[in-house]
Design a protein around this motif. Sequence first.
Motif, PDB file in Angstrom:
ATOM      1  N   VAL A  92       0.583  -1.241   0.109  1.00 33.10           N
ATOM      2  CA  VAL A  92       0.107  -0.202   0.257  1.00 33.10           C
ATOM      3  C   VAL A  92       0.943   1.440  -0.078  1.00 33.10           C
ATOM      4  CG1 VAL A  92      -1.301   1.202   1.060  1.00 33.10           C
ATOM      5  CG2 VAL A  92      -2.133  -1.142   1.201  1.00 33.10           C
ATOM      6  N   ARG A  93       1.864   1.332   0.651  1.00 32.90           N
ATOM      7  CA  ARG A  93       2.716   2.208   0.949  1.00 32.90           C
ATOM      8  C   ARG A  93       3.505   2.683  -1.030  1.00 32.90           C
ATOM      9  NH1 ARG A  93       5.909   0.616   6.399  1.00 32.90           N
ATOM     10  NH2 ARG A  93       4.809   1.995   7.092  1.00 32.90           N
ATOM     11  N   LYS A  94       4.272   1.721  -1.238  1.00 27.48           N
ATOM     12  CA  LYS A  94       4.322   1.307  -2.440  1.00 27.48           C
ATOM     13  C   LYS A  94       3.748   2.356  -4.052  1.00 27.48           C
ATOM     14  CE  LYS A  94       8.824  -1.571  -2.527  1.00 27.48           C
ATOM     15  NZ  LYS A  94       8.983  -2.756  -2.525  1.00 27.48           N
ATOM     16  N   ILE A  95       2.529   1.697  -3.411  1.00 27.28           N
ATOM     17  CA  ILE A  95       1.541   2.442  -4.322  1.00 27.28           C
ATOM     18  C   ILE A  95       0.500   3.469  -4.437  1.00 27.28           C
ATOM     19  CG2 ILE A  95      -0.828   1.897  -4.931  1.00 27.28           C
ATOM     20  CD1 ILE A  95      -0.677  -1.323  -4.422  1.00 27.28           C
ATOM     21  N   LEU A  96       1.188   3.940  -3.051  1.00 28.48           N
ATOM     22  CA  LEU A  96       0.586   5.631  -2.207  1.00 28.48           C
ATOM     23  C   LEU A  96       1.817   6.508  -3.182  1.00 28.48           C
ATOM     24  CD1 LEU A  96      -1.084   5.125   0.692  1.00 28.48           C
ATOM     25  CD2 LEU A  96      -2.545   5.762  -2.105  1.00 28.48           C
ATOM     26  N   ASP A 100       1.306   9.055  -5.816  1.00 32.66           N
ATOM     27  CA  ASP A 100       1.884  10.922  -5.472  1.00 32.66           C
ATOM     28  C   ASP A 100       2.501  11.346  -6.622  1.00 32.66           C
ATOM     29  OD1 ASP A 100       0.212  10.609  -3.227  1.00 32.66           O
ATOM     30  OD2 ASP A 100       2.162  10.717  -1.862  1.00 32.66           O
ATOM     31  N   LYS A 101       3.721  10.063  -6.828  1.00 28.26           N
ATOM     32  CA  LYS A 101       4.503  10.217  -7.834  1.00 28.26           C
ATOM     33  C   LYS A 101       3.770  10.913  -9.869  1.00 28.26           C
ATOM     34  CE  LYS A 101       9.447   8.929  -9.902  1.00 28.26           C
ATOM     35  NZ  LYS A 101      10.153   7.836 -10.138  1.00 28.26           N
ATOM     36  N   VAL A 102       2.996  10.354  -9.635  1.00 27.74           N
ATOM     37  CA  VAL A 102       2.600  10.526 -11.346  1.00 27.74           C
ATOM     38  C   VAL A 102       1.363  11.590 -10.988  1.00 27.74           C
ATOM     39  CG1 VAL A 102       0.435   9.508 -12.901  1.00 27.74           C
ATOM     40  CG2 VAL A 102       2.783   8.444 -11.873  1.00 27.74           C
ATOM     41  N   THR A 103       0.716  11.779  -9.361  1.00 26.26           N
ATOM     42  CA  THR A 103      -0.741  12.706  -9.853  1.00 26.26           C
ATOM     43  C   THR A 103       0.267  13.954  -9.488  1.00 26.26           C
ATOM     44  OG1 THR A 103      -1.307  12.312  -7.512  1.00 26.26           O
ATOM     45  CG2 THR A 103      -2.380  11.238  -9.534  1.00 26.26           C
ATOM     46  N   LYS A 104       1.686  14.195  -9.032  1.00 31.38           N
ATOM     47  CA  LYS A 104       1.655  15.236  -8.358  1.00 31.38           C
ATOM     48  C   LYS A 104       1.134  15.883  -7.360  1.00 31.38           C
ATOM     49  CE  LYS A 104       4.924  15.791 -11.581  1.00 31.38           C
ATOM     50  NZ  LYS A 104       6.167  14.642 -11.368  1.00 31.38           N
ATOM     51  N   ARG A 105       0.232  14.701  -6.431  1.00 29.47           N
ATOM     52  CA  ARG A 105      -0.020  15.307  -5.193  1.00 29.47           C
ATOM     53  C   ARG A 105       0.354  14.437  -3.858  1.00 29.47           C
ATOM     54  NH1 ARG A 105      -6.113  13.558  -5.316  1.00 29.47           N
ATOM     55  NH2 ARG A 105      -6.228  15.745  -3.758  1.00 29.47           N
ATOM     56  N   GLN A 106       0.170  15.041  -2.686  1.00 36.13           N
ATOM     57  CA  GLN A 106       0.145  14.274  -1.710  1.00 36.13           C
ATOM     58  C   GLN A 106      -0.287  13.541  -0.706  1.00 36.13           C
ATOM     59  OE1 GLN A 106       3.914  14.105  -0.477  1.00 36.13           O
ATOM     60  NE2 GLN A 106       3.907  14.778  -2.836  1.00 36.13           N
ATOM     61  N   PHE A 107      -1.229  12.461  -1.268  1.00 41.20           N
ATOM     62  CA  PHE A 107      -2.145  11.963  -1.101  1.00 41.20           C
ATOM     63  C   PHE A 107      -1.715  10.739   0.473  1.00 41.20           C
ATOM     64  CE2 PHE A 107      -5.618   8.604  -1.702  1.00 41.20           C
ATOM     65  CZ  PHE A 107      -6.251   8.758  -0.841  1.00 41.20           C
ATOM     66  N   SER A 108      -0.526  10.380  -0.513  1.00 46.62           N
ATOM     67  CA  SER A 108      -0.323   9.566   1.258  1.00 46.62           C
ATOM     68  C   SER A 108       0.119   9.311   2.456  1.00 46.62           C
ATOM     69  CB  SER A 108       0.899   8.330  -0.161  1.00 46.62           C
ATOM     70  OG  SER A 108       2.470   9.212  -0.223  1.00 46.62           O
ATOM     71  N   SER A 110      -1.224  11.721   3.903  1.00 47.98           N
ATOM     72  CA  SER A 110      -2.474  12.117   4.909  1.00 47.98           C
ATOM     73  C   SER A 110      -2.575  10.847   5.350  1.00 47.98           C
ATOM     74  CB  SER A 110      -3.613  13.173   4.025  1.00 47.98           C
ATOM     75  OG  SER A 110      -3.894  12.694   2.508  1.00 47.98           O
ATOM     76  N   TYR A 111      -3.252   9.929   3.878  1.00 50.80           N
ATOM     77  CA  TYR A 111      -3.797   8.365   4.095  1.00 50.80           C
ATOM     78  C   TYR A 111      -2.966   7.619   5.268  1.00 50.80           C
ATOM     79  CZ  TYR A 111      -6.154   4.296   3.024  1.00 50.80           C
ATOM     80  OH  TYR A 111      -6.575   3.066   3.110  1.00 50.80           O
ATOM     81  N   LEU A 112      -0.720   7.533   5.439  1.00 51.48           N
ATOM     82  CA  LEU A 112      -0.576   7.207   6.119  1.00 51.48           C
ATOM     83  C   LEU A 112      -0.566   7.550   6.698  1.00 51.48           C
ATOM     84  CD1 LEU A 112       2.154   4.970   3.202  1.00 51.48           C
ATOM     85  CD2 LEU A 112       0.335   3.870   4.554  1.00 51.48           C
ATOM     86  N   SER A 113      -0.360   9.116   6.891  1.00 51.22           N
ATOM     87  CA  SER A 113       0.187   9.655   8.499  1.00 51.22           C
ATOM     88  C   SER A 113      -0.631  10.113   9.668  1.00 51.22           C
ATOM     89  CB  SER A 113       1.126  11.176   8.497  1.00 51.22           C
ATOM     90  OG  SER A 113      -0.243  11.972   8.202  1.00 51.22           O
ATOM     91  N   ALA A 114      -2.545   9.147   9.100  1.00 48.02           N
ATOM     92  CA  ALA A 114      -3.492   9.167   9.983  1.00 48.02           C
ATOM     93  C   ALA A 114      -3.168   7.673  10.536  1.00 48.02           C
ATOM     94  CB  ALA A 114      -4.630   8.589   9.473  1.00 48.02           C
ATOM     95  N   TYR A 115      -2.147   6.639  10.716  1.00 40.96           N
ATOM     96  CA  TYR A 115      -2.299   6.129  11.727  1.00 40.96           C
ATOM     97  C   TYR A 115      -1.398   6.495  12.932  1.00 40.96           C
ATOM     98  CZ  TYR A 115       2.429   4.287  10.979  1.00 40.96           C
ATOM     99  OH  TYR A 115       3.959   4.149  10.408  1.00 40.96           O
TER     100      TYR A 115
END
Length: 155
Positions: A92-96, A100-108, A110-115
């Motif tokens: 999941v980390r690698k996919i995110l 992020d690399k392809v879309t230039k957004r830092q989605f990962s 916010s998603y992963l730091s929630a834990y």
Amino acid sequence: AVLFVLREQGSIASELDQLAVRRARLFDEVSSDVLEKGNKKMNTTARGGQNNKNARIRLCLEELGKIHGGYASAARSVLRFVAFVDLNVTAVRKILKKHDKVTKRQFSFSYLSAYTDQDADSHLDQLYNDGGLSSLVVTLRRAFEELHCVELELL
């Protein structure tokens, strides 16, 4: 993935519960034999009594070995489960990261730091939550310690 995690933890816990019932029966049997040992009324000088006692000890040791094997199998299941969870979290980390690399957004982030943020809610919370795994490991550790004590009583 979260549903699989819960189902797998439940499956392992169920297996441990069944083994605990067998362990309790064995412990009761061994405890009653130990009490009989201290009982002066028991006639151990008779050949038949001694053979019967040796046969019971052999049967208890065989059951102890089977129970130990069951716990060892459960421990291997826990290790495989931990490896599975680790592999999936890494995936999941690698996919995110790739997303992020392809879309230039830092989605990962916010998603992963929630834990790490107690107030945030993440879909990966259950994968990071090791409470269930900790209780399985504690159960295994205590069972192996008790089995060792029973073995010492028998020998």
